[in-house]
Write an enzyme that holds these catalytic residues in place. Structure first.
Site, mmCIF file in Angstrom:
data_model
loop_
_atom_site.group_PDB
_atom_site.id
_atom_site.type_symbol
_atom_site.label_atom_id
_atom_site.label_comp_id
_atom_site.label_asym_id
_atom_site.label_seq_id
_atom_site.Cartn_x
_atom_site.Cartn_y
_atom_site.Cartn_z
ATOM 1 C CG MET A 36 -1.606 -1.266 1.565
ATOM 2 S SD MET A 36 -2.533 -1.984 0.189
ATOM 3 C CE MET A 36 -2.757 -3.653 0.789
ATOM 4 C CB CYS A 37 2.253 3.572 -1.442
ATOM 5 S SG CYS A 37 1.869 3.194 -3.151
ATOM 6 C CG ASN A 38 2.730 2.867 5.341
ATOM 7 O OD1 ASN A 38 3.836 2.712 5.849
ATOM 8 N ND2 ASN A 38 1.745 3.452 5.983
#
Length: 472
Positions: free
Chosen positions: A390-392
């Site tokens: 999740m781009c995290n």
């Protein structure tokens, strides 16, 4: 008490019923209410709008609607108009990039951020490092988020090293898009009192939470409107203090940001309007009127939304945790994300977490099922969810306990190489609820997971999934 949201679902999301799609990826993007599209289409059909960089009637109309949109954004977030302005951008990431590229980092500066942050904040470290600033991370807890006391101690220590006269920046993701943690906004106040400039990434927080800039007063806050009410895409905003904008040093200029450019030469006079100095080229003037309608709509439903989502999330978590494989009796789902410490009971209450469920799916022997298999199986049953990190990366590392593997990364490593080292696909399965979510959605997800608990059904899906992989 949340019957208004039921009415919205019935009237503005008829396409979900027609397509039988179960949408549980609101953290990826909110579904737009149909009346917003119809309202905007009617407006465009009856209006003549021109490029805002002119003085014609059509241009003046566009400017008037842009001004209305700015004022509406300030009003929605309770931002004092004498202190804040709005810079329109392509999305929240572009808003954060504006701050990173123009912030006056020096060799004596610090850039402090939380490990559980979106990549758009991690990316600012490139600008900081290029100018010699120190990059300091506040570690995530095992369930994501941060420990407040540890965070305050790190901020204070860094401030002592940097000195109060240097330009240091503290950036905070208001809500994690993977761990479901709401990070303490009071850290912004602490950082400000220590001399930091402050940036709030509110992209995941704003769609379902009340935000008042009268209370927390960050120097800048980034949002994306499609995540708040689904339409339009391609428009975000930096809600920013005018005093902070004046301190930023843009490394370049473009059409619309300047009034005079010497050619050949080096003389540049920036635009008179402060926000225009940061809006590169032509703003998305055709879409800005839709933002006004979207914020009006969301303001009417926002008081009821946390209560609705609290009940749905609690139902989903309780039932998912109870599902076991028919043969071994082992759990099908292991929920990794943070749970709320309280159930909401009244309209207007604010939740202490988001409405995200991040989990891994397990086979009957307890082994992790590939996320790509779960995503495929969900699509067979018309369920839209998301898998991955999740781009995290910091939040995912915390949930999956991969810090030792993260420490071994080397320049140029590929995702395939990292997954081979870890031994399984990276990331989680994420279910996220939002504006139009109802009981049918979470019930459908629970029933889907019950199907995975059946050995025969799971085996059939597995064989079909393997076939799709062969053809790729």
């Amino acid at each position: 008490m949340t019957w208004l949201l039921d009415g919205l679902r019935e009237t503005d999301y008829t396409r979900l019923l027609k397509t039988k799609e179960v949408y549980v990826d609101y953290m990826g993007g909110c579904l737009y209410p149909e009346h917003l599209v119809h309202l905007h289409a009617g407006f465009l059909s009856s209006s003549v709008l021109g490029n805002t960089h002119s003085a014609s009637n059509s241009s003046m109309l566009s400017l008037a609607h842009a001004k209305e949109a700015r004022n509406m954004v300030l009003s929605f977030f309770r931002a004092p108009a004498d202190e804040y302005t709005v810079v329109f951008t392509a999305n929240a990431s572009a808003a954060m990039k504006l701050v990173g590229e123009a912030f006056p980092f020096t060799g004596a500066s610090s850039y402090v951020l939380c490990a559980d942050s979106h990549n758009s904040l991690h990316g600012i470290r490139q600008y900081a490092a290029e100018r010699g600033a120190r990059v300091i991370y506040i570690p995530a807890t095992p369930q994501g988020g941060v420990d407040f006391d540890d965070s305050e101690a790190i901020l204070r220590k860094s401030a002592l090293v940097s000195g109060s006269s240097t330009s240091s920046l503290f950036a905070l993701t208001g809500q994690s898009n993977i761990t479901n943690s709401k990070l303490p906004l009071s850290l912004l106040t602490v950082a400000s009192s220590l001399g930091y400039s402050t940036l709030l990434d509110a992209a995941a927080l704003a769609p379902t939470s009340y935000i008042s800039l009268e209370d927390i007063r960050p120097d800048a806050m980034a949002v994306s409107f499609y995540k708040m009410f689904g339409y339009p895409t391609g428009v975000g905003a930096l809600v920013v203090k005018k005093s902070f904008l004046r301190r930023l040093q843009r490394p370049w200029f473009a059409g619309g940001t300047v009034s005079i450019v010497q050619v050949p030469g080096s003389v540049v006079t920036r635009s008179y309007e402060l926000h225009e100095q940061f809006e590169d080229g032509t703003i998305n003037y055709l879409s800005l009127p839709a933002i006004v309608d979207g914020l009006r709509m969301l303001s009417a439903y926002m008081p009821f939304l946390p209560l609705r989502l609290s009940a749905l999330t609690h139902y989903a978590i309780t039932n998912l945790k109870s599902i076991v494989h028919d043969g071994s009796g082992r759990s099908v789902v292991r929920i990794l994300s943070r749970h709320s410490s309280k159930r909401l009971h009244f309209v207007g209450e604010q939740a202490d977490t988001g409405s995200i469920i991040s989990a891994i799916f397990l086979g009957p022997d307890g082994e992790m099922l590939p996320n790509s298999f779960v995503e495929y199986a969900a699509s067979v049953y018309n369920i839209s969810l998301r898998t991955g990190c999740m781009c995290n990366p910091g939040g995912a590392t915390a949930l999956l306990n991969l810090q030792e593997d993260m420490d071994k990364l080397y320049s140029g490593i590929t995702l395939h190489e990292l997954e081979r080292c870890v031994g399984h696909e990276l990331g989680v399965v994420r279910i996220s609820l939002g504006l139009a979510s109802n009981f049918w959605d979470v019930w459908s997800v629970v029933k889907f997971v019950e199907k995975l608990a059946s050995g025969s059904t799971r085996t059939d899906l597995w064989e079909r999934w393997l076939e799709t992989h062969k053809t790729r």
